[in-house]
Scaffold this motif. Structure first.
Motif, PDB file in Angstrom:
ATOM      1  N   GLU A 115      -2.449   7.630  -2.495  1.00 32.32           N
ATOM      2  CA  GLU A 115      -3.437   8.292  -1.632  1.00 32.32           C
ATOM      3  C   GLU A 115      -3.000   9.727  -1.319  1.00 32.32           C
ATOM      4  OE1 GLU A 115      -4.841   7.838   2.981  1.00 32.32           O
ATOM      5  OE2 GLU A 115      -4.565   5.987   1.836  1.00 32.32           O
ATOM      6  N   SER A 116      -1.723   9.905  -1.037  1.00 31.90           N
ATOM      7  CA  SER A 116      -1.201  11.242  -0.729  1.00 31.90           C
ATOM      8  C   SER A 116      -1.225  12.133  -1.967  1.00 31.90           C
ATOM      9  CB  SER A 116       0.222  11.128  -0.185  1.00 31.90           C
ATOM     10  OG  SER A 116       0.227  10.505   1.091  1.00 31.90           O
TER      11      SER A 116
ATOM     12  N   ASP B  66       0.420   2.309  -2.700  1.00 30.16           N
ATOM     13  CA  ASP B  66      -0.967   2.719  -2.437  1.00 30.16           C
ATOM     14  C   ASP B  66      -1.028   3.958  -1.554  1.00 30.16           C
ATOM     15  OD1 ASP B  66      -1.858   0.632  -3.961  1.00 30.16           O
ATOM     16  OD2 ASP B  66      -2.383  -0.672  -2.269  1.00 30.16           O
ATOM     17  N   LYS B  67      -0.163   4.004  -0.549  1.00 32.15           N
ATOM     18  CA  LYS B  67      -0.166   5.163   0.348  1.00 32.15           C
ATOM     19  C   LYS B  67       0.350   6.408  -0.377  1.00 32.15           C
ATOM     20  CE  LYS B  67      -1.346   4.977   3.912  1.00 32.15           C
ATOM     21  NZ  LYS B  67      -2.683   5.280   4.505  1.00 32.15           N
TER      22      LYS B  67
ATOM     23  N   THR C 134       1.852  -1.752  -0.631  1.00 31.81           N
ATOM     24  CA  THR C 134       1.292  -0.871   0.399  1.00 31.81           C
ATOM     25  C   THR C 134       1.910   0.521   0.352  1.00 31.81           C
ATOM     26  OG1 THR C 134       2.887  -1.725   2.017  1.00 31.81           O
ATOM     27  CG2 THR C 134       0.721  -2.780   1.948  1.00 31.81           C
TER      28      THR C 134
ATOM     29  N   LEU D 241       6.605   3.493   3.894  1.00 31.66           N
ATOM     30  CA  LEU D 241       5.157   3.614   4.074  1.00 31.66           C
ATOM     31  C   LEU D 241       4.827   4.806   4.964  1.00 31.66           C
ATOM     32  CD1 LEU D 241       2.304   2.421   3.681  1.00 31.66           C
ATOM     33  CD2 LEU D 241       2.716   1.004   5.695  1.00 31.66           C
TER      34      LEU D 241
ATOM     35  N   GLU E 236       2.843   8.405   3.889  1.00 30.55           N
ATOM     36  CA  GLU E 236       1.686   8.924   4.619  1.00 30.55           C
ATOM     37  C   GLU E 236       1.942  10.340   5.128  1.00 30.55           C
ATOM     38  OE1 GLU E 236      -1.402   7.545   8.148  1.00 30.55           O
ATOM     39  OE2 GLU E 236       0.496   6.494   7.898  1.00 30.55           O
TER      40      GLU E 236
END
Length: 594
Positions: free
Chosen positions: A110-111, A106-107, A103, A67, A71
């Motif tokens: 997002e990136s 999803d991260k 999670t 995770l 990020e």
């Protein structure tokens, strides 16, 4: 590459490898969080050639570490030497976007959505589109689910030919055999709708929406409510009536309460999107049914929409169709429904006007003010200013103030606190005479409440009342009662006196400060209780700048400073510390905290 055989110039990579191989998860996590520092040490070239390939090969760790990596990579473009190298981050993020842990995926998504915005057309063509295709056709549902979130940002930066291909690919995701994928597609379809032209919404989105809205999984159907709103905002009222009205009805009457909840929760937004004609013909009756739904969760959500939806209706419809439902909800079996209604019901007053508010709403307010649930009472109290603005303080005081005064002594301290917080608002509307007669003694009684939060709020309340009614009023109505408390045998009253005087000091004039506040604080500085003495020191620390402001140097030098100098030698350590701290404020220095 073994760490001990690495050339000294590769030391940052060596350290990273060593830490990422360590058994301790916290060390591995710390290594990931220091990636930016390591990249700076390596420089752009070696970061591209060594660090990113190493990370790509090392994605096999605890979810917490992955995770953090997902990020970090989203903010890594600058360390590569510019956007022209940003595509090098895609391989590790593609791997992370397909892992099992939601999670992490999803991260990673997002990136990826950050990075696509800095890629040029060539990078998108050669790398990013292929990445999305691979994820969309992956064997595992995890990669296909992740891919659904990548289409929206990508769609707006590709050529028309690629847009057509993306539409076809997303269609396949919407009809995927796995419910989790269809759920992800439904969750992202509203974003895509806003990026599509109206023609493509009509030809592509509409079909996908209707299929998903009829899905056998309610977890998919409930996500189509946002899509419904996005489509309705794209079409005109006539097109909405033709294309989505039937599906809207079906969702509003869905067998699953979770789907009906989503409709209820977004009803105002939906109504504004579909247009006035559909509101009059269909949505009023639909809203009535939702307010009468057999599930408390749905009714709770519907209550939050009452003022907003009623603002789109005519007054007669509110009186004849909505108010009967509201009257039933006031006595609903669920306290959550009643609490939700209590928050919103006052919003009807401006829509109904003075006469109808008096006739229809006042009695409902009284019922809610006497509700057995503290949350219901709190919620109705906090919004009484809306009612006052419509019917005036005279009627409000006659009808509701007796109930408010009763609640001011409620056994639930949170209810008493809510009353205190609303007193300054009511005071400004009631006027001095009415306030002194009905609420003055009540405000002073809170200073002796057994709950500290109430006493603290009561002192703040006195300051706000002084700002509303003026210093002379405070001097006559508040200060004598506070000063009387300074000699009370109960130390809590004496402590509250200190807090009250400290709070009032900034809003009174120099006469009150010099003749009443300072002498009382000096008196309390000799109290037998150390807690009171050191709180007096803290109070004097705040009073000293005020004395300087009013040029009351004589009082400062003859009363305050000598007393503080005496307290520096107090037997209690806290008293000594805070008295010294106050003295340092006077001299313009800071005291060192031991």
């Amino acid at each position: 590459m073994e760490v001990d055989s690495v050339d000294e110039t590769l030391f940052p990579i060596a350290v990273l490898i060593d830490e990422l191989k360590h058994d301790d998860v916290s060390l591995r996590l710390n290594a990931i969080k220091r990636l930016s520092t390591i990249a700076v040490a390596l420089g752009p070239q070696r970061t591209r050639d060594e660090l990113i390939p190493f990370l790509d090969e090392s994605i096999d760790d605890e979810d917490e570490v992955l995770l953090a990596l997902a990020e970090e990579l989203g903010n890594f473009v600058g360390y590569l030497g510019g956007a022209q190298h940003a595509h090098l981050l895609l391989p590790p993020l593609e791997t992370l976007a397909a892992v099992e842990e939601t999670t992490v995926r999803d991260k990673a998504v997002e990136s990826l959505n950050k990075i696509v915005l800095v890629l040029d057309a060539k990078q998108i063509e050669e790398y990013y589109i292929l990445l999305v295709k691979r994820l969309s056709s992956g064997d595992w549902f995890t990669s296909r689910s992740s891919s659904c979130s990548l289409y929206s940002n990508l769609y707006q930066v590709v050529s028309p030919a690629n847009q057509e291909e993306l539409r076809k690919s997303f269609t396949q995701l919407c009809t995927d055999d796995t419910p989790m994928v269809r759920r992800a597609a439904a969750a992202n379809l509203s974003k895509l709708t806003k990026k599509f032209s109206k023609d493509h919404v009509l030809s592509d989105i509409l079909v996908l929406f209707k299929n998903l809205a009829a899905d056998d999984q309610d977890s998919v159907r409930l996500l189509t409510v946002d899509v419904l709103i996005a489509i309705a905002e794209t079409f005109n009222p006539k097109e909405n009536k033709t294309n989505i009205l039937e599906t809207l009805k079906n969702l509003s009457n869905d067998k699953s309460w979770r789907v009906r909840y989503m409709i209820a929760d977004k009803f105002v937004q939906l109504a504004k999107a579909v247009g006035e004609e559909i509101i009059k013909e269909e949505l009023i009756s639909t809203f009535v049914n939702i307010l009468r739904d057999n599930e408390a969760e749905v009714r709770t959500a519907a209550c939050t929409q009452i003022p907003g939806f009623c603002s789109l209706m005519d007054q007669d419809s509110i009186l004849n169709l909505i108010l009967p439902c509201v009257k039933n909800l006031v006595t609903d079996n669920s306290q959550h429904v009643r609490a939700s209604l209590a928050t919103e019901i006052s919003g009807l007053a401006p829509l109904l006007g003075k006469q109808h508010t008096i006739e229809h709403l006042l009695q409902l307010f009284l019922q809610l003010l006497k509700d057995e649930s503290a949350d219901v009472r709190l919620n109705i109290i906090s919004k009484l200013d809306r009612v006052n603005a419509v019917i005036g303080i005279e009627l409000l005081s006659q009808s509701l103030l007796p109930a408010i005064i009763e609640l001011a002594e409620d056994k639930q301290w949170r209810v008493r606190l809510a009353i205190i917080e609303n007193i300054p608002l009511l005071a400004g509307q009631l006027g001095k005479e009415f306030f002194d007669e009905k609420l003055g003694s009540l405000c002073m009684s809170w200073l002796g409440d057994p709950v500290f939060s109430i006493r603290e709020a009561a002192t703040t309340n006195l300051r706000k009342l002084t700002e509303v009614f003026g210093v002379e009023w405070s001097k006559q109505q508040i200060l004598p009662k506070i000063l009387l408390m300074s000699t009370n045998v109960n130390y809590l009253y004496r402590m509250t006196t200190v807090f009250a005087l400290t709070t009032l000091a900034p809003v009174v004039n120099q006469q009150v400060l010099s003749e009443q506040i300072v002498p009382t604080l000096i008196q309390l500085s000799q109290d037998a209780i150390p807690n009171i003495r050191f709180n007096v020191c803290k109070s004097l620390e705040l009073v000293i700048p005020l004395l300087n402001k009013f040029e009351l140097g004589k009082i400062l030098n003859e009363q305050v400073i000598p007393r503080l100098n005496t307290m520096v030698e107090d037997a209690d350590g806290d008293v000594r510390f805070y008295s010294q701290k106050a003295l340092m404020v006077n001299s313009g220095n800071e005291v060192a905290v031991a």
